[in-house]
Design a protein around this motif. Structure first.
Motif, PDB file in Angstrom:
ATOM      1  N   GLY A 150      -6.997  -1.849 -14.152  1.00 23.81           N
ATOM      2  CA  GLY A 150      -7.062  -3.205 -14.189  1.00 23.81           C
ATOM      3  C   GLY A 150      -6.198  -4.056 -13.758  1.00 23.81           C
ATOM      4  N   LYS A 151      -5.742  -3.764 -12.483  1.00 24.29           N
ATOM      5  CA  LYS A 151      -4.856  -4.786 -11.727  1.00 24.29           C
ATOM      6  C   LYS A 151      -5.528  -4.768 -10.032  1.00 24.29           C
ATOM      7  N   PHE A 152      -6.809  -4.790  -9.849  1.00 21.07           N
ATOM      8  CA  PHE A 152      -7.316  -4.879  -8.607  1.00 21.07           C
ATOM      9  C   PHE A 152      -6.793  -6.323  -7.853  1.00 21.07           C
ATOM     10  N   TRP A 153      -7.031  -7.455  -8.557  1.00 17.99           N
ATOM     11  CA  TRP A 153      -6.889  -8.480  -7.895  1.00 17.99           C
ATOM     12  C   TRP A 153      -5.177  -8.787  -7.542  1.00 17.99           C
ATOM     13  N   GLU A 154      -4.433  -8.364  -8.335  1.00 19.54           N
ATOM     14  CA  GLU A 154      -2.871  -8.344  -8.104  1.00 19.54           C
ATOM     15  C   GLU A 154      -2.564  -7.533  -6.905  1.00 19.54           C
ATOM     16  N   TYR A 155      -3.339  -6.407  -6.940  1.00 21.28           N
ATOM     17  CA  TYR A 155      -3.215  -5.552  -5.969  1.00 21.28           C
ATOM     18  C   TYR A 155      -3.630  -5.906  -4.368  1.00 21.28           C
ATOM     19  N   HIS A 156      -4.750  -6.321  -4.535  1.00 16.49           N
ATOM     20  CA  HIS A 156      -5.758  -7.218  -3.495  1.00 16.49           C
ATOM     21  C   HIS A 156      -4.751  -8.169  -2.696  1.00 16.49           C
ATOM     22  N   ASP A 157      -3.675  -9.084  -3.582  1.00 17.53           N
ATOM     23  CA  ASP A 157      -2.988  -9.989  -3.181  1.00 17.53           C
ATOM     24  C   ASP A 157      -1.831  -9.330  -2.424  1.00 17.53           C
ATOM     25  N   LYS A 158      -1.365  -8.416  -3.009  1.00 21.75           N
ATOM     26  CA  LYS A 158      -0.061  -7.587  -2.507  1.00 21.75           C
ATOM     27  C   LYS A 158      -0.578  -7.190  -1.137  1.00 21.75           C
ATOM     28  N   LEU A 159      -1.703  -6.548  -1.062  1.00 25.14           N
ATOM     29  CA  LEU A 159      -2.017  -5.976   0.307  1.00 25.14           C
ATOM     30  C   LEU A 159      -2.012  -7.207   1.420  1.00 25.14           C
ATOM     31  N   TYR A 160      -2.654  -8.408   0.976  1.00 21.34           N
ATOM     32  CA  TYR A 160      -2.767  -9.399   1.990  1.00 21.34           C
ATOM     33  C   TYR A 160      -1.505  -9.963   2.338  1.00 21.34           C
ATOM     34  N   GLN A 161      -0.628 -10.004   1.278  1.00 18.44           N
ATOM     35  CA  GLN A 161       0.826 -10.667   1.358  1.00 18.44           C
ATOM     36  C   GLN A 161       1.428  -9.796   2.366  1.00 18.44           C
ATOM     37  N   ASN A 162       1.557  -8.528   2.308  1.00 21.70           N
ATOM     38  CA  ASN A 162       2.313  -7.520   3.223  1.00 21.70           C
ATOM     39  C   ASN A 162       1.269  -7.051   4.275  1.00 21.70           C
ATOM     40  N   GLN A 163       0.667  -7.759   4.782  1.00 27.69           N
ATOM     41  CA  GLN A 163      -0.650  -7.144   5.817  1.00 27.69           C
ATOM     42  C   GLN A 163       0.272  -6.494   6.985  1.00 27.69           C
ATOM     43  N   SER A 164       1.186  -7.204   7.444  1.00 32.50           N
ATOM     44  CA  SER A 164       1.821  -6.849   8.781  1.00 32.50           C
ATOM     45  C   SER A 164       2.571  -5.514   8.428  1.00 32.50           C
ATOM     46  N   SER A 165       3.033  -5.053   7.156  1.00 37.42           N
ATOM     47  CA  SER A 165       3.872  -3.897   6.964  1.00 37.42           C
ATOM     48  C   SER A 165       3.162  -2.901   6.264  1.00 37.42           C
ATOM     49  N   LEU A 166       1.857  -2.958   6.253  1.00 35.99           N
ATOM     50  CA  LEU A 166       1.160  -1.490   5.555  1.00 35.99           C
ATOM     51  C   LEU A 166       1.339  -0.472   5.985  1.00 35.99           C
ATOM     52  N   SER A 167       1.550   0.723   5.333  1.00 31.82           N
ATOM     53  CA  SER A 167       1.586   2.080   5.581  1.00 31.82           C
ATOM     54  C   SER A 167       1.367   2.707   4.289  1.00 31.82           C
ATOM     55  N   GLU A 168       1.117   3.955   4.384  1.00 37.51           N
ATOM     56  CA  GLU A 168       0.711   4.844   3.054  1.00 37.51           C
ATOM     57  C   GLU A 168       1.697   4.958   1.964  1.00 37.51           C
ATOM     58  N   ASP A 169       2.992   4.902   2.586  1.00 38.33           N
ATOM     59  CA  ASP A 169       4.176   4.836   1.404  1.00 38.33           C
ATOM     60  C   ASP A 169       4.106   3.448   0.792  1.00 38.33           C
ATOM     61  N   ARG A 170       3.857   2.358   1.793  1.00 38.67           N
ATOM     62  CA  ARG A 170       3.841   0.960   1.034  1.00 38.67           C
ATOM     63  C   ARG A 170       2.670   0.853  -0.022  1.00 38.67           C
ATOM     64  N   LEU A 171       1.494   1.606   0.226  1.00 36.72           N
ATOM     65  CA  LEU A 171       0.687   1.378  -0.891  1.00 36.72           C
ATOM     66  C   LEU A 171       1.024   1.768  -2.309  1.00 36.72           C
ATOM     67  N   VAL A 172       1.980   3.001  -2.069  1.00 34.98           N
ATOM     68  CA  VAL A 172       2.457   3.376  -3.392  1.00 34.98           C
ATOM     69  C   VAL A 172       3.567   2.554  -3.987  1.00 34.98           C
ATOM     70  N   GLU A 173       4.156   1.891  -3.235  1.00 31.95           N
ATOM     71  CA  GLU A 173       5.519   1.080  -3.483  1.00 31.95           C
ATOM     72  C   GLU A 173       4.786  -0.219  -4.249  1.00 31.95           C
ATOM     73  N   PHE A 174       3.565  -0.791  -3.531  1.00 29.83           N
ATOM     74  CA  PHE A 174       2.818  -1.903  -4.262  1.00 29.83           C
ATOM     75  C   PHE A 174       2.537  -1.684  -5.773  1.00 29.83           C
ATOM     76  N   ALA A 175       2.020  -0.306  -5.844  1.00 27.57           N
ATOM     77  CA  ALA A 175       1.770   0.062  -7.114  1.00 27.57           C
ATOM     78  C   ALA A 175       2.861  -0.010  -8.236  1.00 27.57           C
TER      79      ALA A 175
END
Length: 245
Positions: A150-175
């Motif tokens: 139930g948190k797609f849009w919050e996660y969507h915002d996290k991904l775009y706000q941190n676009q320059s530092s995306l990594s597989e580890d960061r994907l879990v950190e955002f969660a």
């Protein structure tokens, strides 16, 4: 001494020319925005005639494929959305979490969704450009896993706000930062539970003429590229007023 003076004059001339070029480009952009807004308000144009491919990430694999014109009735029942399901305006966006122009559009969408909660339904669909952004597919799957909780849009915002530092580890950190059930999220992500669903979005986009991101479908009319906020706002108002007549 004369040589130093000549160098300074040249540098000053170059700086002046560079400033003039920037001012001309800004002026052209502003003129284009005002021009489009006036056309929209007068009823002399519609979404199908618009294009913003100067703010658009194009897939090399798709660029040469022919594009079919027309209206497109896209399925949106299982995709994340904002706004009323009975809104007179439906805007479907095909986007890539690694695309800078999709990022730019994400802030516009969020702002207009708050401004027009009853008039516009925004729908997000994945279009990962993996030939440009290697983590695009996995980021899209991560968004689907966040949707499970139930948190797609919050996660969507996290991904775009941190676009320059995306990594597989960061994907879990955002969660973790969003207080998701991390075990459930990580299990979803590593299993590839939503890999096929993301690819289905991608294929639906290709069939509808999407060749890059972001691409919008405004009541079925395709518009390629990041739409400036003022123009999208004017389009929404124009369509809502037309529907009310």
């Amino acid at each position: 001494m004369d040589e130093d003076a000549t160098i300074h004059r040249r540098r000053g001339l170059i700086a002046t020319l560079a400033t003039l070029v920037v001012l001309v480009l800004v002026g052209v952009f502003v003129f284009r925005v005002v021009y489009y807004i006036n056309l929209i308000r007068s009823g002399a144009t519609d979404p199908a005639s618009l294009s913003f491919t100067n703010a658009y990430s194009v897939s090399a694999a798709l660029a040469s494929q022919p594009v079919q014109d027309g209206m497109f009735d896209l399925a949106t029942t299982d995709d994340p959305s904002l706004g009323s399901s009975s809104a007179p305006v439906t805007i479907v966006e095909f986007a890539d979490f690694g695309c800078p122009y999709s990022r730019e559009s994400s802030f516009v969408i969020r702002e207009l969704a708050l401004a027009y909660p009853q008039d516009v339904r925004f729908v997000y669909r994945d279009f990962p450009l993996t030939d440009i952004h290697p983590l695009a597919q996995k980021s899209a799957e991560a968004g689907e896993c966040a949707q499970d909780q139930g948190k797609f849009w919050e996660y969507h915002d996290k991904l775009y706000q941190n676009q320059s530092s995306l990594s597989e580890d960061r994907l879990v950190e955002f969660a973790q930062e969003l207080n998701l059930n991390v075990y459930q999220f990580e299990s979803c992500l590593t299993s590839g539970r939503y890999a096929d669903e993301v690819l289905e979005d991608y294929q639906a986009g290709v069939e509808a003429g999407v060749r890059g991101t972001p691409t919008f479908f405004i009541n079925g009319n395709r518009v390629a590229g990041a739409i400036p906020k003022n123009i999208l706002d004017a389009l929404i108002v124009s369509i809502v007023n037309r529907e009310a007549q």
